[in-house]
Write a protein that holds these residues in place. Structure first.
Motif, mmCIF file in Angstrom:
data_model
loop_
_atom_site.group_PDB
_atom_site.id
_atom_site.type_symbol
_atom_site.label_atom_id
_atom_site.label_comp_id
_atom_site.label_asym_id
_atom_site.label_seq_id
_atom_site.Cartn_x
_atom_site.Cartn_y
_atom_site.Cartn_z
ATOM 1 N N PRO A 190 5.273 5.913 -66.888
ATOM 2 C CA PRO A 190 4.466 6.890 -67.635
ATOM 3 C C PRO A 190 3.926 6.330 -68.951
ATOM 4 O O PRO A 190 2.792 6.634 -69.337
ATOM 5 N N VAL A 191 4.761 5.511 -69.627
ATOM 6 C CA VAL A 191 4.290 4.919 -70.889
ATOM 7 C C VAL A 191 3.049 4.069 -70.616
ATOM 8 O O VAL A 191 2.032 4.147 -71.315
ATOM 9 N N LEU A 192 3.132 3.283 -69.547
ATOM 10 C CA LEU A 192 2.016 2.418 -69.194
ATOM 11 C C LEU A 192 0.760 3.244 -68.913
ATOM 12 O O LEU A 192 -0.340 2.916 -69.353
ATOM 13 N N MET A 193 0.959 4.359 -68.205
ATOM 14 C CA MET A 193 -0.177 5.221 -67.874
ATOM 15 C C MET A 193 -0.871 5.724 -69.139
ATOM 16 O O MET A 193 -2.091 5.716 -69.242
ATOM 17 N N LEU A 194 -0.032 6.156 -70.099
ATOM 18 C CA LEU A 194 -0.602 6.684 -71.339
ATOM 19 C C LEU A 194 -1.385 5.603 -72.070
ATOM 20 O O LEU A 194 -2.517 5.822 -72.521
ATOM 21 N N VAL A 195 -0.781 4.425 -72.187
ATOM 22 C CA VAL A 195 -1.442 3.327 -72.893
ATOM 23 C C VAL A 195 -2.770 3.017 -72.221
ATOM 24 O O VAL A 195 -3.803 2.855 -72.871
ATOM 25 N N ARG A 309 5.854 -8.897 -62.787
ATOM 26 C CA ARG A 309 4.746 -8.780 -61.828
ATOM 27 C C ARG A 309 4.389 -7.346 -61.522
ATOM 28 O O ARG A 309 3.561 -7.080 -60.673
ATOM 29 N N PHE A 310 5.025 -6.469 -62.171
ATOM 30 C CA PHE A 310 4.936 -5.067 -61.816
ATOM 31 C C PHE A 310 3.705 -4.395 -62.418
ATOM 32 O O PHE A 310 3.124 -3.494 -61.834
ATOM 33 N N PHE A 311 3.282 -4.906 -63.569
ATOM 34 C CA PHE A 311 2.300 -4.137 -64.338
ATOM 35 C C PHE A 311 0.857 -4.458 -63.997
ATOM 36 O O PHE A 311 -0.007 -3.593 -64.078
ATOM 37 N N MET A 312 0.602 -5.701 -63.615
ATOM 38 C CA MET A 312 -0.771 -6.055 -63.284
ATOM 39 C C MET A 312 -1.346 -5.197 -62.152
ATOM 40 O O MET A 312 -2.442 -4.681 -62.275
ATOM 41 N N PRO A 313 -0.597 -5.028 -61.060
ATOM 42 C CA PRO A 313 -1.147 -4.168 -59.994
ATOM 43 C C PRO A 313 -1.415 -2.737 -60.458
ATOM 44 O O PRO A 313 -2.422 -2.155 -60.101
ATOM 45 N N ILE A 314 -0.542 -2.208 -61.298
ATOM 46 C CA ILE A 314 -0.764 -0.838 -61.784
ATOM 47 C C ILE A 314 -2.050 -0.796 -62.607
ATOM 48 O O ILE A 314 -2.895 0.078 -62.448
ATOM 49 N N ARG A 315 -2.188 -1.784 -63.458
ATOM 50 C CA ARG A 315 -3.373 -1.816 -64.307
ATOM 51 C C ARG A 315 -4.637 -1.924 -63.450
ATOM 52 O O ARG A 315 -5.594 -1.185 -63.642
#
Ligand SMILES: Nc1ncnc2c1ncn2[C@@H]1O[C@H](COP(=O)(O)OP(=O)(O)OP(=O)(O)O)[C@@H](O)[C@H]1O
Ligand SMILES: [Mg+2]
Length: 605
Positions: A190-195, A309-315
């Motif tokens: 969720p933090v990533l989503m907000l950012v 490696r988790f965040f690049m795909p989400i982004r």
């Protein structure tokens, strides 16, 4: 994946359109372009699956190595792990290459197909289409809009399939390794989503502004280059420099604004990613202190590796929406071009016009570029085979409109145009226009050699025929003086040639095509007396033996015409030979007395 890169590649919300409002038919039509290659696309996607999974085996092997073999002191097992590591690396290498190659192949082939269709379609469009759409707009549809659609195939689809697979695989693997640790790491999502939401908004605005400013810059530049002769003649350089600098500065500021938002983006994601690792480390401590038996060194290590490696795909997934959005808007614009039905079309039962003798009749013709503003009305005129018809009249009277109708660049709203008794709307456009030679006011030369330009209307003409045509119109002399003679390259629009020289080449081009009927919109510009004499002779050759319609400005042309039609305000007001019209003492006589006699007298000295 495909969307990493500098600000230039960032295609956020190019246009403000909601995907929800998109007509489903549009997807279907887009899909029609993909369908022929669906087999390849599916194999590309399968390779992506293998790539995605094989890329994730690494951390898993590390965990196995630590927990299974290092802690238990079984070094032989490590050899197998090392081998497996190497094998997956090679597998990943091969499938990554294959996946990128296949998907790009499909994307580029679709781009090719689309441009092919659009260009074919453009060439069929009539003048009215080009009246209504500026060159720049048409060009951007064939270039950047098609590219935006390609983005969906080559990066949008990749992102959706590959990134979702990576994401799901990582999450499942983490949950299966240690579900408590996994759930804690997921807290960062969720933090990533907000950012990302915050950045997306800011970036959309910044990049839209930047694109607008750079479009302004290009437009200003293009106009300045085209108009540089006028600028210099009126010594406007200083003022233009000032205007340009202002736009240049605005562009710089917009770019810096965009870049500074962009520059914050990756570091911010890194911070969130580190927060994930922090959480994992902290919570491992909590679990260990609590005496949980199932947290191992290998697991913690693997988690840290996975989180990286988790965040690049989400982004990337969060940006896929924008790629699709841009593509949909572009698709609308592409289909708008493809859907334009050419206004002048061959009738379903159109037949080939036989080689024309050249009898032309306008029967009560009425025409307007816009139906509500009539430009020509009640036009009746006839030309017998071989006659030279001169059209004379004030500017804006409708002379060019008459020949536009004769060439069937437009269809009239009323009346008929007949050639040898054939209504030109009933024959095929090709069989009619291929019998026409057209020399327009503004001579257009294409890039290529002089020879290519003369041969333009009849590519099969031999070198000897090209040279004979040039000789007949008296163009051979100056062509021979050019550095490479007939093989001298002519740059765009023939800007290295004089106006008179360009005219002569256009005449040679018309003669080389040996048309049954000639249309000539005479250039008004003044040319030197020597070239003038050349052109007059050339005209004689050109007009001989074929029906010709000449919008004449030269007295010599007008006088030697078999008949003169004086056109004013969209109507034929007088008709006859030079002598007849002079004797009549009407509008033509006024024009002649007012304009040409003065010239004649001046020339006579
Ligand atoms: N592509 C076009 N779209 C809309 N209106 C047009 C177009 N071309 C010409 N017109 C209008 O049609 C009228 C007749 O123009 P036309 O070009 O036939 O005049 P002309 O007699 O050839 O003038 P000139 O001697 O200046 O070339 C003018 O009022 C002009 O504004
Ligand atoms: Mg005109």
């Amino acid at each position: 994946m495909g969307m990493r890169g500098g600000p230039g590649q960032f295609r956020l919300d190019q246009y403000d359109v909601q995907l929800t409002k998109v007509d489903p038919k549009l997807y279907r039509r887009l899909f029609a372009f993909v369908r022929p290659y669906i087999g390849r696309l599916v194999s590309g996607i399968l390779l992506m699956a293998v790539t995605a999974i094989s890329g994730l085996v690494g951390p898993y092997l590390v965990q196995m190595a630590i927990d299974g073999f290092i802690k238990t002191k079984q070094p032989e097992g490590l050899n197998w792990i090392a081998l497996a590591f190497l094998a997956t690396a090679f597998l990943n290498w091969w499938t990554s290459y294959g996946q990128t190659y296949i998907v790009s192949w499909v994307g580029q082939t679709i781009v090719y197909d689309m441009r092919d269709r659009m260009f074919r379609h453009l060439q069929k469009q009539n003048f009215r289409f080009f009246d209504s759409m500026a060159t720049g707009r048409i060009m951007s549809r064939l270039t950047s809009d098609v590219d935006a659609i390609n983005q969906v195939v080559s990066s949008g689809l990749v992102t959706i399939f590959a990134d979702s697979m990576v994401l799901v695989t990582i999450m499942v693997t983490m949950l299966q390794m240690n579900w408590r640790l996994a759930l804690v790491s997921f807290l960062t999502i969720p933090v990533l989503m907000l950012v990302m939401k915050w950045f997306t908004n800011r970036m959309r605005k910044a990049f839209m502004q930047q694109r607008r400013k750079s479009a302004d810059l290009v437009a200003t530049l293009a106009e300045s280059i085209d108009g540089v002769r006028v600028t210099q003649s009126f010594t406007r350089e200083e003022k233009n420099q000032g205007q340009f600098n202002e736009i240049n500065e605005q562009n710089r500021q917009a770019s810096m604004e965009a870049v500074s938002v962009w520059a914050m983006f990756f570091p911010s994601i890194e911070v969130v990613s580190s927060m994930g690792i922090t959480l994992v480390l902290w919570y491992s401590g909590v679990l260990i202190r609590g005496g949980a038996p199932d947290v191992t060194v290998g697991q913690v290590t693997a988690f840290i590796l996975y989180l990286n490696r988790f965040f690049m795909p989400i982004r990337d997934l969060s940006q896929v929406y924008n790629v699709f959005q841009a593509a949909i808007v572009s698709a609308e614009r592409v289909f708008e071009v493809l859907d334009r039905v050419p206004e002048v079309q061959d009738a379903p039962d159109a037949y080939e016009m036989p080689r024309a003798a050249g009898a032309v009749t306008f029967e009560n013709v009425a025409f307007g570029y816009n139906p509500d503003k009539i430009v020509l009305q009640g036009i009746n005129l006839t030309a017998r085979p071989g006659e030279t018809i001169a059209l004379v009249g004030p500017t804006g009277a409708g002379k060019s409109s008459v020949i536009n109708l004769l060439a069937r660049f437009y269809d009239p709203q009323g009346g008929r145009v007949l050639v040898d008794g054939h209504d030109i709307r009933k024959v095929t456009q090709y069989s009619w226009r291929s019998q026409l030679g057209v020399v327009l006011q503004d001579t257009f030369l294409f890039s290529g050699t002089v020879r290519d330009n003369i041969r333009y209307g009849r590519p099969a003409a031999t070198d000897a025929e090209v040279e004979a045509a040039a000789k007949a119109v008296g163009a051979d002399e100056f062509i021979a003086r050019m550095p490479q003679g007939y093989d001298t390259p002519v740059n765009e629009r023939g800007s290295k040639l004089s106006v008179g020289q360009r005219q002569l080449i256009a005449f040679a081009r018309a003669l080389c095509a040996d048309p049954a009927l000639l249309i000539l919109d005479e250039a008004t510009s003044n040319i030197d007396t020597y070239t003038e004499a050349l052109i007059q002779n050339a005209l004689k050759t050109l007009l001989k033996g074929r029906t010709s319609f000449v919008i004449a400005h030269r007295l010599s042309t007008i006088r030697s015409a078999d008949r003169i039609f004086f056109i004013d305000d969209g109507q034929v007001v007088e008709e006859g030979t030079h002598e007849e019209l002079l004797a009549k003492g009407g509008r033509y006589a006024d024009l002649y007395l007012g304009q040409f006699r003065a010239l004649e007298e001046a020339a006579a000295g």
